[in-house]
Design an enzyme around this catalytic site. Structure first.
Site, short mmCIF file in Angstrom:
data_model
loop_
_atom_site.label_atom_id
_atom_site.label_comp_id
_atom_site.label_asym_id
_atom_site.label_seq_id
_atom_site.Cartn_x
_atom_site.Cartn_y
_atom_site.Cartn_z
N CYS A 93 -37.09 31.40 -1.01
CA CYS A 93 -38.02 32.14 -1.88
C CYS A 93 -39.21 32.63 -1.05
O CYS A 93 -39.72 31.89 -0.20
CB CYS A 93 -38.50 31.19 -2.98
SG CYS A 93 -39.78 31.93 -4.00
N HIS A 121 -37.85 15.59 -0.82
CA HIS A 121 -37.44 16.86 -1.41
C HIS A 121 -37.09 17.85 -0.30
O HIS A 121 -37.78 17.92 0.72
CB HIS A 121 -38.56 17.42 -2.30
CG HIS A 121 -38.10 18.57 -3.15
ND1 HIS A 121 -37.97 19.85 -2.65
CD2 HIS A 121 -37.74 18.64 -4.45
CE1 HIS A 121 -37.55 20.64 -3.63
NE2 HIS A 121 -37.39 19.92 -4.73
N GLU A 123 -37.49 20.95 0.03
CA GLU A 123 -38.56 21.88 0.42
C GLU A 123 -39.57 21.20 1.37
O GLU A 123 -40.00 21.79 2.36
CB GLU A 123 -39.29 22.40 -0.82
CG GLU A 123 -40.34 23.44 -0.46
CD GLU A 123 -41.22 23.83 -1.64
OE1 GLU A 123 -40.70 23.98 -2.75
OE2 GLU A 123 -42.43 23.95 -1.42
N CYS A 188 -46.76 27.59 -6.40
CA CYS A 188 -46.39 28.97 -6.70
C CYS A 188 -46.83 29.38 -8.12
O CYS A 188 -47.01 28.53 -9.00
CB CYS A 188 -44.89 29.17 -6.52
SG CYS A 188 -43.88 28.45 -7.80
N ASN A 218 -39.47 19.82 -10.83
CA ASN A 218 -40.43 20.54 -11.68
C ASN A 218 -40.18 20.24 -13.16
O ASN A 218 -41.10 20.28 -13.97
CB ASN A 218 -40.46 22.04 -11.35
CG ASN A 218 -39.25 22.76 -11.85
OD1 ASN A 218 -39.19 23.12 -13.00
ND2 ASN A 218 -38.26 22.94 -10.99
S1 SF4 Z 1 -40.35 27.34 -7.98
FE1 SF4 Z 1 -41.74 28.86 -7.10
S2 SF4 Z 1 -41.46 28.70 -4.90
FE2 SF4 Z 1 -39.73 27.64 -5.84
S3 SF4 Z 1 -38.13 29.19 -5.97
FE3 SF4 Z 1 -39.26 29.30 -7.89
S4 SF4 Z 1 -40.83 30.87 -7.58
FE4 SF4 Z 1 -40.06 30.27 -5.59
#
Ligand code: SF4
Length: 287
Positions: A93, A121, A123, A188, A218
């Site tokens: 992303c 994680h 990321e 983000c 999330n």
């Molecule tokens: S959560 Fe935010 S950073 Fe992650 S893929 Fe979606 S838009 Fe991109």
């Protein structure tokens, strides 16, 4: 029983684009995705059915084309793929790229990098694997355990709640008042919008249903956020997880979903809630 949706919910553009790229590529040639593309079993099962393979480590890849997920990867991981002569597809992303650049800049400017996020994680691993030294924190206890440094450069996993980021930065400043502490806000925009909308939704609802994968970071954060404003919050993966008794006496039911939840799954849960809304109150209690 009234059913309301959060103003912002569900799949973000980063995840949508990554899935679209995987689907399109799998039509043309065999594809392996390195790591989970999204933390949602429904989406992953559909991709597997289209022939997409998933591996966590490069040596296990048997296809000529490999995709890096929306969560991104370290330069070391990219180099591993290139060294095997594999074709690399980038679905990172753009907002994760921004976080990578922010961390690189902090390090280049002499700050000790501290990432606010979950150490395991994908990321966070991508953000830290190339660094010689770094810390990852998720709680005040983690901050208390840090070694003193003259300059801390802080960035966050893109899906962290911004309130937590601010709290931990404040905790770091309290713990090391002599140190220079610089925050680059890498949470983000879609995450911020969903978190903000979740608070508004929870404040207006008697019951909140949060839809998302069991392993979606999330989604869990949305459950926690809603739980601070509403006593009756339930996490479901699909409509099949809904229980009629959760809604007994509820006038307003709020609906939100994590950034990896497909539109069809949200629609399915909403549809089922509308069916429950037609049941007499007694049946909701009895079921
Ligand atoms: S959560 Fe935010 S950073 Fe992650 S893929 Fe979606 S838009 Fe991109």
């Amino acid at each position: 029983m009234k059913i309301i949706r959060a103003e912002h919910l569900g799949m973000c553009f980063g995840v949508r684009d990554a899935i679209a790229l995987a689907v399109q590529t799998a039509r043309e040639r065999p594809l392996t995705v390195l790591g989970d593309l999204v933390h949602n079993e429904t989406v992953l099962a559909e991709l597997r059915a289209r022939g997409v393979q998933f591996q966590t480590e490069t040596p296990a890849v048997t296809t000529a084309t490999v995709m890096i997920t929306a969560h991104g990867a370290s330069e070391r991981r990219h180099a591993e793929v290139r060294a095997r002569g594999l074709h690399l597809l980038e679905a990172t992303c753009p907002l994760v790229h921004l976080a990578h650049r922010a961390v690189a800049r902090l390090v280049a400017e002499g700050y000790h990098p501290v990432i606010i996020g979950q150490r395991q994680h994908v990321e966070v691993r991508g953000l830290t694997e190339d660094l010689a030294e770094f810390d990852v924190v998720l709680s005040e206890a983690d901050v208390a355990a840090l070694r003193e440094r003259p300059r801390y450069g802080i960035a966050a996993q893109t899906t962290q709640p911004i309130e937590r980021v601010r709290e931990l930065v404040a905790a770091l400043r309290r713990r090391f008042p002599q140190a220079e502490v610089r925050l680059v806000d890498t949470v983000c925009q879609p995450t911020k919008q969903r978190q903000h909308a979740a608070v508004e939704l929870a404040q207006r609802s008697d019951v909140v249903v949060v839809i998302g994968g069991a392993h979606s970071n999330n989604t869990r954060e949305l459950v926690d956020t809603c739980g601070r404003h509403c006593a009756r919050v339930h996490h479901v993966q699909t409509a099949a997880d809904l229980r009629a008794e959760w809604f007994a006496g509820a006038e307003t039911v709020g609906l939100t979903a994590g950034t990896s939840t497909p539109d069809e799954v949200i629609a399915g849960v909403e549809q089922h809630l509308h069916t429950l809304a037609t049941l007499p109150a007694l049946e909701l209690h009895a079921r």
